[in-house]
Design an enzyme around this catalytic site. Structure first.
Site, PDB file in Angstrom:
ATOM      1  N   GLU A  50       0.815  -1.219   0.000  1.00 23.73           N
ATOM      2  CA  GLU A  50       0.000   0.000   0.000  1.00 23.73           C
ATOM      3  C   GLU A  50       0.848   1.269   0.000  1.00 23.73           C
ATOM      4  O   GLU A  50       0.751   2.092   0.910  1.00 23.73           O
ATOM      5  CB  GLU A  50      -0.927   0.014   1.221  1.00 23.73           C
ATOM      6  CG  GLU A  50      -1.845  -1.184   1.312  1.00 23.73           C
ATOM      7  CD  GLU A  50      -2.914  -1.049   2.416  1.00 23.73           C
ATOM      8  OE1 GLU A  50      -2.773  -0.160   3.268  1.00 23.73           O
ATOM      9  OE2 GLU A  50      -3.874  -1.826   2.389  1.00 23.73           O
ATOM     10  N   GLU A 109      -4.780  -8.873   1.184  1.00 22.35           N
ATOM     11  CA  GLU A 109      -5.392  -8.499   2.464  1.00 22.35           C
ATOM     12  C   GLU A 109      -6.875  -8.301   2.233  1.00 22.35           C
ATOM     13  O   GLU A 109      -7.291  -7.691   1.250  1.00 22.35           O
ATOM     14  CB  GLU A 109      -4.863  -7.162   3.028  1.00 22.35           C
ATOM     15  CG  GLU A 109      -3.506  -7.197   3.625  1.00 22.35           C
ATOM     16  CD  GLU A 109      -3.064  -5.833   4.199  1.00 22.35           C
ATOM     17  OE1 GLU A 109      -3.921  -5.028   4.617  1.00 22.35           O
ATOM     18  OE2 GLU A 109      -1.850  -5.604   4.217  1.00 22.35           O
TER      19      GLU A 109
HETATM   20  C1  GAL Z   1      -4.223  -2.062   5.835  1.00 22.27           C
HETATM   21  C2  GAL Z   1      -2.757  -2.157   6.174  1.00 22.27           C
HETATM   22  C3  GAL Z   1      -2.462  -3.003   7.361  1.00 22.27           C
HETATM   23  C4  GAL Z   1      -3.524  -3.041   8.437  1.00 22.27           C
HETATM   24  C5  GAL Z   1      -4.912  -3.024   7.836  1.00 22.27           C
HETATM   25  C6  GAL Z   1      -6.042  -2.982   8.832  1.00 22.27           C
HETATM   26  O1  GAL Z   1      -4.496  -0.922   5.110  1.00 22.27           O
HETATM   27  O2  GAL Z   1      -1.995  -2.673   5.106  1.00 22.27           O
HETATM   28  O3  GAL Z   1      -1.207  -2.632   7.838  1.00 22.27           O
HETATM   29  O4  GAL Z   1      -3.324  -2.096   9.426  1.00 22.27           O
HETATM   30  O5  GAL Z   1      -5.051  -1.982   6.931  1.00 22.27           O
HETATM   31  O6  GAL Z   1      -6.297  -1.701   9.349  1.00 22.27           O
END
Ligand code: GAL
Length: 462
Positions: free
Chosen positions: A168, A367
Protein backbone atom coordinates in the site's frame (compact mmCIF):
# COMPACT_ATOMS: atom_id res chain seq x y z
CA UNK A 1 -16.71 -33.93 -0.90
CA UNK A 2 -19.29 -31.89 -2.76
CA UNK A 3 -18.20 -28.28 -2.70
CA UNK A 4 -20.17 -25.36 -4.01
CA UNK A 5 -17.12 -23.13 -4.30
CA UNK A 6 -14.04 -25.02 -5.39
CA UNK A 7 -10.83 -23.03 -5.93
CA UNK A 8 -8.06 -23.73 -8.43
CA UNK A 9 -5.30 -26.20 -7.65
CA UNK A 10 -2.50 -24.66 -5.59
CA UNK A 11 -4.63 -21.73 -4.41
CA UNK A 12 -2.91 -19.79 -1.62
CA UNK A 13 -4.73 -19.96 1.71
CA UNK A 14 -3.11 -17.91 4.42
CA UNK A 15 -2.79 -14.53 6.02
CA UNK A 16 -0.69 -11.40 6.00
CA UNK A 17 1.10 -9.24 8.49
CA UNK A 18 3.87 -6.67 8.81
CA UNK A 19 7.04 -6.37 10.86
CA UNK A 20 6.23 -3.30 12.94
CA UNK A 21 2.77 -4.65 13.73
CA UNK A 22 3.83 -7.99 15.23
CA UNK A 23 7.55 -8.28 15.93
CA UNK A 24 7.94 -6.16 19.04
CA UNK A 25 11.53 -6.26 20.33
CA UNK A 26 11.69 -2.75 18.93
CA UNK A 27 14.81 -1.92 20.89
CA UNK A 28 16.41 -5.33 20.96
CA UNK A 29 19.32 -7.02 19.21
CA UNK A 30 20.52 -4.07 17.24
CA UNK A 31 17.30 -2.87 15.64
CA UNK A 32 17.44 0.78 14.65
CA UNK A 33 14.56 3.17 15.05
CA UNK A 34 11.89 3.72 12.45
CA UNK A 35 9.35 6.53 12.18
CA UNK A 36 6.83 4.64 14.35
CA UNK A 37 9.25 4.23 17.25
CA UNK A 38 10.10 7.89 16.98
CA UNK A 39 6.61 9.32 16.50
CA UNK A 40 5.35 7.34 19.50
CA UNK A 41 8.24 8.66 21.60
CA UNK A 42 7.27 12.27 20.92
CA UNK A 43 3.46 12.06 20.59
CA UNK A 44 2.13 8.95 22.32
CA UNK A 45 -1.26 10.65 22.61
CA UNK A 46 -1.79 10.09 18.88
CA UNK A 47 -2.01 6.34 19.54
CA UNK A 48 -5.14 4.58 20.82
CA UNK A 49 -4.85 4.16 24.60
CA UNK A 50 -1.26 5.40 24.32
CA UNK A 51 0.05 2.03 23.16
CA UNK A 52 3.15 2.07 20.97
CA UNK A 53 5.05 -0.43 18.80
CA UNK A 54 7.69 -1.61 21.28
CA UNK A 55 6.15 -4.98 22.21
CA UNK A 56 3.12 -5.65 19.95
CA UNK A 57 2.50 -9.41 19.53
CA UNK A 58 6.09 -10.35 20.40
CA UNK A 59 6.49 -12.44 17.23
CA UNK A 60 10.23 -11.81 17.48
CA UNK A 61 10.34 -14.21 20.41
CA UNK A 62 7.31 -16.35 19.69
CA UNK A 63 7.58 -17.05 15.97
CA UNK A 64 8.06 -20.79 16.42
CA UNK A 65 4.83 -21.13 18.33
CA UNK A 66 3.04 -18.88 15.82
CA UNK A 67 4.18 -20.80 12.78
CA UNK A 68 2.97 -24.02 14.38
CA UNK A 69 -0.43 -22.41 14.82
CA UNK A 70 -0.45 -21.34 11.16
CA UNK A 71 0.26 -24.88 10.15
CA UNK A 72 -2.49 -26.12 12.41
CA UNK A 73 -5.11 -24.02 10.64
CA UNK A 74 -4.10 -25.05 7.16
CA UNK A 75 -1.94 -22.16 5.96
CA UNK A 76 0.01 -22.98 2.81
CA UNK A 77 1.41 -19.42 2.53
CA UNK A 78 2.10 -16.45 4.77
CA UNK A 79 3.10 -12.89 3.94
CA UNK A 80 5.28 -10.92 6.28
CA UNK A 81 7.55 -7.92 5.91
CA UNK A 82 11.16 -7.32 6.72
CA UNK A 83 11.87 -4.42 9.00
CA UNK A 84 14.39 -2.26 7.14
CA UNK A 85 15.55 -0.64 10.39
CA UNK A 86 16.11 -4.06 11.94
CA UNK A 87 18.08 -5.45 9.01
CA UNK A 88 20.07 -2.30 8.32
CA UNK A 89 19.95 -0.04 11.37
CA UNK A 90 20.07 3.56 10.19
CA UNK A 91 18.82 2.50 6.74
CA UNK A 92 22.20 2.16 5.06
CA UNK A 93 25.54 0.58 5.93
CA UNK A 94 26.15 -2.49 8.02
CA UNK A 95 23.81 -5.42 8.11
CA UNK A 96 22.59 -6.48 11.54
CA UNK A 97 23.52 -10.15 11.81
CA UNK A 98 21.00 -10.77 14.57
CA UNK A 99 18.28 -9.69 12.16
CA UNK A 100 19.60 -11.99 9.44
CA UNK A 101 19.49 -14.84 11.92
CA UNK A 102 15.93 -13.98 12.92
CA UNK A 103 14.56 -13.74 9.37
CA UNK A 104 16.44 -16.90 8.36
CA UNK A 105 14.87 -18.76 11.26
CA UNK A 106 11.40 -17.54 10.35
CA UNK A 107 11.81 -18.47 6.69
CA UNK A 108 13.26 -21.90 7.49
CA UNK A 109 10.55 -22.60 10.03
CA UNK A 110 7.83 -21.68 7.52
CA UNK A 111 9.36 -23.89 4.86
CA UNK A 112 9.74 -26.77 7.30
CA UNK A 113 5.98 -26.51 7.84
CA UNK A 114 5.18 -26.37 4.11
CA UNK A 115 4.13 -22.75 4.34
CA UNK A 116 5.36 -20.62 1.48
CA UNK A 117 7.02 -17.47 2.80
CA UNK A 118 6.05 -14.34 0.89
CA UNK A 119 8.29 -11.40 1.68
CA UNK A 120 7.40 -7.75 1.49
CA UNK A 121 10.17 -5.18 1.77
CA UNK A 122 8.38 -2.08 2.98
CA UNK A 123 5.26 -1.74 5.09
CA UNK A 124 5.05 1.91 6.23
CA UNK A 125 8.24 1.69 8.34
CA UNK A 126 10.87 4.15 7.14
CA UNK A 127 14.11 4.09 9.15
CA UNK A 128 14.21 7.28 11.21
CA UNK A 129 17.62 8.45 9.94
CA UNK A 130 16.40 8.28 6.36
CA UNK A 131 13.20 10.12 7.23
CA UNK A 132 15.41 12.80 8.74
CA UNK A 133 17.02 13.13 5.31
CA UNK A 134 13.60 13.72 3.77
CA UNK A 135 12.36 10.14 3.44
CA UNK A 136 10.86 9.37 0.03
CA UNK A 137 11.15 13.02 -0.98
CA UNK A 138 14.88 12.46 -1.30
CA UNK A 139 16.25 10.48 -4.24
CA UNK A 140 19.19 9.34 -2.16
CA UNK A 141 16.73 7.44 0.02
CA UNK A 142 15.49 5.76 -3.15
CA UNK A 143 19.07 4.59 -3.75
CA UNK A 144 19.37 3.36 -0.15
CA UNK A 145 16.17 1.36 -0.63
CA UNK A 146 17.57 -0.24 -3.76
CA UNK A 147 20.61 -1.39 -1.80
CA UNK A 148 18.43 -2.67 1.02
CA UNK A 149 16.18 -4.56 -1.43
CA UNK A 150 19.21 -6.11 -3.16
CA UNK A 151 20.61 -7.25 0.18
CA UNK A 152 17.32 -8.96 0.92
CA UNK A 153 17.31 -10.77 -2.44
CA UNK A 154 20.90 -11.84 -1.80
CA UNK A 155 20.29 -13.01 1.77
CA UNK A 156 16.93 -14.72 1.40
CA UNK A 157 16.37 -15.26 -2.33
CA UNK A 158 17.70 -18.82 -2.21
CA UNK A 159 14.52 -19.84 -0.34
CA UNK A 160 11.98 -17.09 -0.90
CA UNK A 161 10.43 -17.10 -4.36
CA UNK A 162 7.66 -14.53 -4.06
CA UNK A 163 8.60 -10.95 -3.29
CA UNK A 164 6.82 -7.65 -2.93
CA UNK A 165 8.48 -4.25 -2.96
CA UNK A 166 5.81 -2.27 -1.11
CA UNK A 167 2.56 -2.71 0.73
CA UNK A 168 0.00 0.00 0.00
CA UNK A 169 2.57 2.61 -1.03
CA UNK A 170 -0.16 5.25 -1.29
CA UNK A 171 -0.87 5.04 2.43
CA UNK A 172 2.36 6.75 3.58
CA UNK A 173 1.63 9.40 0.95
CA UNK A 174 -1.87 9.98 2.31
CA UNK A 175 -0.93 9.55 5.96
CA UNK A 176 2.37 11.40 5.97
CA UNK A 177 1.79 14.17 3.41
CA UNK A 178 -1.97 14.78 2.95
CA UNK A 179 -4.21 13.76 5.81
CA UNK A 180 -1.97 13.63 8.86
CA UNK A 181 -2.17 10.09 10.15
CA UNK A 182 1.47 9.05 9.69
CA UNK A 183 4.71 10.79 10.60
CA UNK A 184 5.97 13.35 9.36
CA UNK A 185 2.40 14.76 9.47
CA UNK A 186 2.84 17.15 6.56
CA UNK A 187 -0.10 18.51 4.56
CA UNK A 188 1.25 19.47 1.14
CA UNK A 189 0.10 17.92 -2.12
CA UNK A 190 3.20 18.75 -4.10
CA UNK A 191 5.41 17.03 -1.57
CA UNK A 192 2.95 14.13 -1.49
CA UNK A 193 3.25 13.80 -5.27
CA UNK A 194 7.05 13.72 -4.97
CA UNK A 195 6.84 11.02 -2.32
CA UNK A 196 4.48 8.96 -4.49
CA UNK A 197 6.66 9.36 -7.55
CA UNK A 198 9.88 8.51 -5.74
CA UNK A 199 8.22 5.47 -4.22
CA UNK A 200 7.48 4.20 -7.72
CA UNK A 201 11.11 4.87 -8.62
CA UNK A 202 12.27 2.89 -5.60
CA UNK A 203 9.90 0.12 -6.62
CA UNK A 204 11.13 -0.12 -10.22
CA UNK A 205 14.76 0.02 -9.12
CA UNK A 206 14.12 -2.91 -6.79
CA UNK A 207 12.41 -4.81 -9.61
CA UNK A 208 15.38 -4.09 -11.87
CA UNK A 209 17.78 -5.38 -9.25
CA UNK A 210 15.61 -8.45 -8.60
CA UNK A 211 15.91 -9.50 -12.24
CA UNK A 212 19.71 -9.64 -11.96
CA UNK A 213 19.51 -12.32 -9.26
CA UNK A 214 17.79 -14.79 -11.60
CA UNK A 215 15.98 -16.44 -8.73
CA UNK A 216 14.58 -19.73 -9.94
CA UNK A 217 10.77 -19.46 -10.21
CA UNK A 218 11.15 -16.03 -8.58
CA UNK A 219 8.40 -13.46 -8.96
CA UNK A 220 8.19 -9.89 -7.83
CA UNK A 221 5.21 -7.60 -7.44
CA UNK A 222 3.66 -4.77 -5.51
CA UNK A 223 0.73 -4.81 -3.10
CA UNK A 224 -1.87 -2.12 -3.71
CA UNK A 225 -4.98 -1.21 -1.78
CA UNK A 226 -7.31 -0.96 -4.74
CA UNK A 227 -10.44 0.90 -3.79
CA UNK A 228 -12.95 0.89 -6.63
CA UNK A 229 -14.56 4.31 -7.15
CA UNK A 230 -18.30 4.10 -7.59
CA UNK A 231 -20.19 7.17 -8.80
CA UNK A 232 -23.42 8.23 -7.09
CA UNK A 233 -25.22 8.10 -10.45
CA UNK A 234 -24.59 7.79 -14.15
CA UNK A 235 -24.80 11.57 -14.51
CA UNK A 236 -21.69 12.78 -16.32
CA UNK A 237 -20.52 14.99 -13.45
CA UNK A 238 -20.73 12.05 -11.02
CA UNK A 239 -18.93 9.82 -13.50
CA UNK A 240 -16.14 12.34 -13.90
CA UNK A 241 -15.82 12.69 -10.12
CA UNK A 242 -15.40 8.91 -9.86
CA UNK A 243 -12.92 8.87 -12.72
CA UNK A 244 -10.72 11.49 -11.01
CA UNK A 245 -10.85 9.70 -7.66
CA UNK A 246 -9.78 6.53 -9.47
CA UNK A 247 -6.87 8.37 -11.09
CA UNK A 248 -5.59 9.76 -7.80
CA UNK A 249 -6.07 6.75 -5.56
CA UNK A 250 -5.78 3.66 -7.78
CA UNK A 251 -4.21 4.40 -11.11
CA UNK A 252 -1.42 6.58 -9.65
CA UNK A 253 0.30 3.34 -8.62
CA UNK A 254 -1.49 0.64 -10.59
CA UNK A 255 -0.68 2.05 -14.03
CA UNK A 256 3.05 2.62 -13.60
CA UNK A 257 3.50 -0.70 -11.75
CA UNK A 258 1.57 -2.89 -14.20
CA UNK A 259 1.51 -0.95 -17.48
CA UNK A 260 4.81 0.86 -17.10
CA UNK A 261 3.39 4.34 -17.52
CA UNK A 262 1.39 7.02 -15.73
CA UNK A 263 -2.13 7.87 -16.93
CA UNK A 264 -1.96 10.93 -19.17
CA UNK A 265 -5.10 12.36 -17.59
CA UNK A 266 -3.50 12.37 -14.15
CA UNK A 267 -0.40 14.10 -15.50
CA UNK A 268 -2.61 16.76 -17.11
CA UNK A 269 -4.47 17.51 -13.90
CA UNK A 270 -1.28 17.85 -11.87
CA UNK A 271 0.31 19.97 -14.56
CA UNK A 272 -2.68 22.28 -14.72
CA UNK A 273 -2.52 22.91 -10.97
CA UNK A 274 1.26 23.13 -10.76
CA UNK A 275 1.57 19.95 -8.67
CA UNK A 276 3.83 17.76 -10.81
CA UNK A 277 6.78 16.13 -9.04
CA UNK A 278 10.37 16.67 -10.15
CA UNK A 279 11.41 13.90 -12.51
CA UNK A 280 14.45 12.90 -14.56
CA UNK A 281 14.36 11.92 -18.20
CA UNK A 282 15.74 8.43 -17.74
CA UNK A 283 13.05 7.56 -15.12
CA UNK A 284 10.43 6.90 -17.78
CA UNK A 285 12.45 4.17 -19.44
CA UNK A 286 13.08 2.56 -16.06
CA UNK A 287 9.37 2.57 -15.22
CA UNK A 288 8.52 1.19 -18.63
CA UNK A 289 11.03 -1.65 -18.44
CA UNK A 290 10.33 -2.88 -14.94
CA UNK A 291 6.71 -3.83 -14.66
CA UNK A 292 5.62 -6.43 -12.11
CA UNK A 293 5.04 -10.17 -12.43
CA UNK A 294 2.15 -10.25 -10.02
CA UNK A 295 -0.07 -7.99 -8.02
CA UNK A 296 -1.22 -8.19 -4.42
CA UNK A 297 -4.66 -6.71 -3.97
CA UNK A 298 -5.67 -5.41 -0.56
CA UNK A 299 -9.40 -4.85 -0.44
CA UNK A 300 -11.39 -3.55 2.48
CA UNK A 301 -13.88 -1.00 1.23
CA UNK A 302 -15.19 0.77 -1.85
CA UNK A 303 -15.01 4.53 -2.43
CA UNK A 304 -18.30 6.20 -3.31
CA UNK A 305 -18.16 9.64 -4.79
CA UNK A 306 -20.33 12.36 -6.28
CA UNK A 307 -19.75 15.61 -8.12
CA UNK A 308 -18.76 18.49 -5.86
CA UNK A 309 -21.58 20.36 -4.18
CA UNK A 310 -19.46 23.48 -3.60
CA UNK A 311 -16.43 24.88 -5.34
CA UNK A 312 -13.22 24.45 -3.35
CA UNK A 313 -11.71 27.50 -1.72
CA UNK A 314 -8.90 28.36 -4.17
CA UNK A 315 -6.73 29.57 -1.26
CA UNK A 316 -6.99 26.28 0.62
CA UNK A 317 -4.28 23.65 0.10
CA UNK A 318 -4.67 21.67 -3.14
CA UNK A 319 -6.24 18.29 -2.42
CA UNK A 320 -7.69 15.40 -4.43
CA UNK A 321 -11.03 16.38 -2.84
CA UNK A 322 -11.06 19.51 -5.02
CA UNK A 323 -12.56 17.22 -7.67
CA UNK A 324 -15.14 15.09 -5.89
CA UNK A 325 -17.16 14.77 -2.71
CA UNK A 326 -17.45 11.56 -0.79
CA UNK A 327 -20.90 10.06 -1.10
CA UNK A 328 -22.71 8.29 1.72
CA UNK A 329 -24.90 5.85 -0.09
CA UNK A 330 -28.20 5.28 1.72
CA UNK A 331 -28.52 1.72 2.96
CA UNK A 332 -24.84 0.90 2.70
CA UNK A 333 -23.60 -1.90 4.93
CA UNK A 334 -21.05 -0.64 7.44
CA UNK A 335 -18.38 -1.98 9.72
CA UNK A 336 -19.17 0.47 12.54
CA UNK A 337 -15.87 -0.12 14.38
CA UNK A 338 -13.59 0.81 11.56
CA UNK A 339 -16.10 3.13 9.87
CA UNK A 340 -15.63 1.33 6.56
CA UNK A 341 -18.36 0.22 4.18
CA UNK A 342 -18.55 -3.51 3.48
CA UNK A 343 -19.22 -4.21 -0.17
CA UNK A 344 -18.25 -7.74 -1.13
CA UNK A 345 -18.81 -7.33 -4.84
CA UNK A 346 -15.96 -4.79 -4.91
CA UNK A 347 -13.48 -7.66 -4.95
CA UNK A 348 -15.10 -8.99 -8.13
CA UNK A 349 -15.12 -5.57 -9.79
CA UNK A 350 -11.42 -5.14 -9.06
CA UNK A 351 -10.55 -8.49 -10.61
CA UNK A 352 -12.67 -7.84 -13.69
CA UNK A 353 -10.92 -4.48 -14.11
CA UNK A 354 -7.51 -6.18 -13.88
CA UNK A 355 -8.61 -8.67 -16.48
CA UNK A 356 -9.98 -6.08 -18.87
CA UNK A 357 -7.53 -3.22 -18.52
CA UNK A 358 -4.36 -4.71 -17.03
CA UNK A 359 -3.66 -7.74 -19.19
CA UNK A 360 -5.25 -10.12 -16.70
CA UNK A 361 -2.09 -9.92 -14.62
CA UNK A 362 -1.63 -12.68 -12.07
CA UNK A 363 -2.93 -11.49 -8.73
CA UNK A 364 -4.10 -12.61 -5.32
CA UNK A 365 -6.07 -11.08 -2.50
CA UNK A 366 -3.21 -10.08 -0.25
CA UNK A 367 -5.39 -8.50 2.46
CA UNK A 368 -9.08 -8.55 3.26
CA UNK A 369 -10.50 -8.60 6.74
CA UNK A 370 -12.74 -7.26 9.41
CA UNK A 371 -11.62 -5.17 12.39
CA UNK A 372 -13.90 -5.48 15.41
CA UNK A 373 -13.74 -3.77 18.80
CA UNK A 374 -14.11 -5.61 22.15
CA UNK A 375 -14.26 -9.07 20.67
CA UNK A 376 -14.16 -10.49 24.20
CA UNK A 377 -17.94 -9.96 24.17
CA UNK A 378 -18.18 -12.90 21.85
CA UNK A 379 -16.33 -15.38 24.05
CA UNK A 380 -18.26 -18.60 24.62
CA UNK A 381 -16.61 -21.82 25.84
CA UNK A 382 -13.34 -19.85 26.31
CA UNK A 383 -12.84 -18.68 22.77
CA UNK A 384 -14.11 -15.88 20.53
CA UNK A 385 -17.00 -17.04 18.35
CA UNK A 386 -16.50 -14.63 15.49
CA UNK A 387 -19.28 -15.79 13.18
CA UNK A 388 -19.40 -12.26 11.72
CA UNK A 389 -15.83 -12.74 10.44
CA UNK A 390 -16.63 -16.13 8.93
CA UNK A 391 -19.59 -14.53 7.17
CA UNK A 392 -17.43 -11.64 5.95
CA UNK A 393 -14.76 -13.93 4.51
CA UNK A 394 -17.28 -16.28 2.95
CA UNK A 395 -19.16 -13.53 1.13
CA UNK A 396 -15.92 -12.12 -0.27
CA UNK A 397 -14.78 -15.57 -1.33
CA UNK A 398 -18.03 -16.15 -3.20
CA UNK A 399 -17.39 -13.05 -5.32
CA UNK A 400 -13.77 -14.02 -5.76
CA UNK A 401 -14.87 -17.41 -6.97
CA UNK A 402 -17.19 -15.76 -9.47
CA UNK A 403 -14.25 -13.72 -10.77
CA UNK A 404 -12.25 -16.92 -11.21
CA UNK A 405 -15.16 -18.44 -13.13
CA UNK A 406 -14.88 -15.43 -15.44
CA UNK A 407 -11.23 -16.38 -15.96
CA UNK A 408 -9.66 -13.72 -13.78
CA UNK A 409 -6.10 -14.73 -12.93
CA UNK A 410 -6.48 -14.97 -9.14
CA UNK A 411 -4.10 -17.21 -7.22
CA UNK A 412 -5.02 -16.91 -3.57
CA UNK A 413 -6.68 -15.33 -0.59
CA UNK A 414 -4.94 -14.00 2.51
CA UNK A 415 -6.78 -12.67 5.49
CA UNK A 416 -5.61 -9.61 7.32
CA UNK A 417 -4.41 -10.98 9.66
CA UNK A 418 -3.06 -14.10 11.33
CA UNK A 419 -3.14 -12.88 14.93
CA UNK A 420 -4.44 -9.69 16.51
CA UNK A 421 -1.82 -7.05 16.04
CA UNK A 422 -0.86 -3.44 16.59
CA UNK A 423 -2.64 -1.34 14.00
CA UNK A 424 -0.64 1.91 13.78
CA UNK A 425 -2.44 4.81 15.47
CA UNK A 426 -5.38 2.53 16.22
CA UNK A 427 -3.01 0.32 18.22
CA UNK A 428 -5.17 -2.54 19.58
CA UNK A 429 -8.55 -0.87 19.06
CA UNK A 430 -9.84 -3.19 16.35
CA UNK A 431 -8.91 -6.87 16.20
CA UNK A 432 -8.57 -8.70 12.89
CA UNK A 433 -6.88 -12.02 13.58
CA UNK A 434 -7.76 -15.69 13.28
CA UNK A 435 -5.97 -15.87 16.61
CA UNK A 436 -6.64 -13.60 19.55
CA UNK A 437 -3.70 -12.30 21.52
CA UNK A 438 -4.05 -11.26 25.14
CA UNK A 439 -2.22 -7.97 25.09
CA UNK A 440 -0.91 -8.44 28.61
CA UNK A 441 0.09 -12.11 28.74
CA UNK A 442 0.54 -12.53 24.92
CA UNK A 443 -1.38 -15.79 25.15
CA UNK A 444 -2.67 -16.94 21.75
CA UNK A 445 -6.11 -18.53 21.31
CA UNK A 446 -7.81 -19.59 18.10
CA UNK A 447 -11.06 -17.85 17.28
CA UNK A 448 -13.90 -19.78 15.64
CA UNK A 449 -12.85 -18.38 12.24
CA UNK A 450 -9.51 -20.17 12.57
CA UNK A 451 -11.21 -23.57 12.80
CA UNK A 452 -13.49 -22.68 9.92
CA UNK A 453 -10.59 -21.48 7.75
CA UNK A 454 -8.74 -24.71 8.41
CA UNK A 455 -11.65 -26.59 6.84
CA UNK A 456 -11.82 -24.45 3.71
CA UNK A 457 -8.04 -24.44 3.28
CA UNK A 458 -7.91 -28.22 3.59
CA UNK A 459 -10.83 -28.69 1.19
CA UNK A 460 -9.67 -25.92 -1.15
CA UNK A 461 -13.16 -24.48 -1.03
CA UNK A 462 -16.47 -24.68 0.77
C1 GAL B 1 -4.22 -2.06 5.83
C2 GAL B 1 -2.76 -2.16 6.17
C3 GAL B 1 -2.46 -3.00 7.36
C4 GAL B 1 -3.52 -3.04 8.44
C5 GAL B 1 -4.91 -3.02 7.84
C6 GAL B 1 -6.04 -2.98 8.83
O1 GAL B 1 -4.50 -0.92 5.11
O2 GAL B 1 -1.99 -2.67 5.11
O3 GAL B 1 -1.21 -2.63 7.84
O4 GAL B 1 -3.32 -2.10 9.43
O5 GAL B 1 -5.05 -1.98 6.93
O6 GAL B 1 -6.30 -1.70 9.35
Amino acid sequence: MDLQYKFPEGFWWGSATSATQIEGAANEEGKGKNIWDYWYSIESNRFFENIGPEITSDFYHKYEEDIKLMKEIGHNSFRLSISWSRLIPGGRGNINLEAVKFYNNVIDQLLANDIEPILNLFHFDMPLELQNEGGWENREVVEAYKVYASECFRLFGDRVKTWFTFNEPIVPVEGGYLYNFHYPNVVDFKRAAQVAYNTILAHVKAVESFRTFNIEKGKIGIILNLTPSYPRSQNSADLEAANIADLFFNRSFLDPAVLGQYPQELICILEKYGQLPITQKEDLELIKNNTVDLLGVNYYQPRRVKAKENLPNPYSPFMPEWFFDNYEMPGRKMNPYRGWEIYEKGIYDIMINLKKNYGNIESFVSENGLGVENEERFIKDSYIQDDYRIEFIKEHLKWLHKAIEKECNVKGYHLWTFMDNWSWTNAYKNRYGFVSVDINTKKRTFKKSAYWFKEIANNNGF
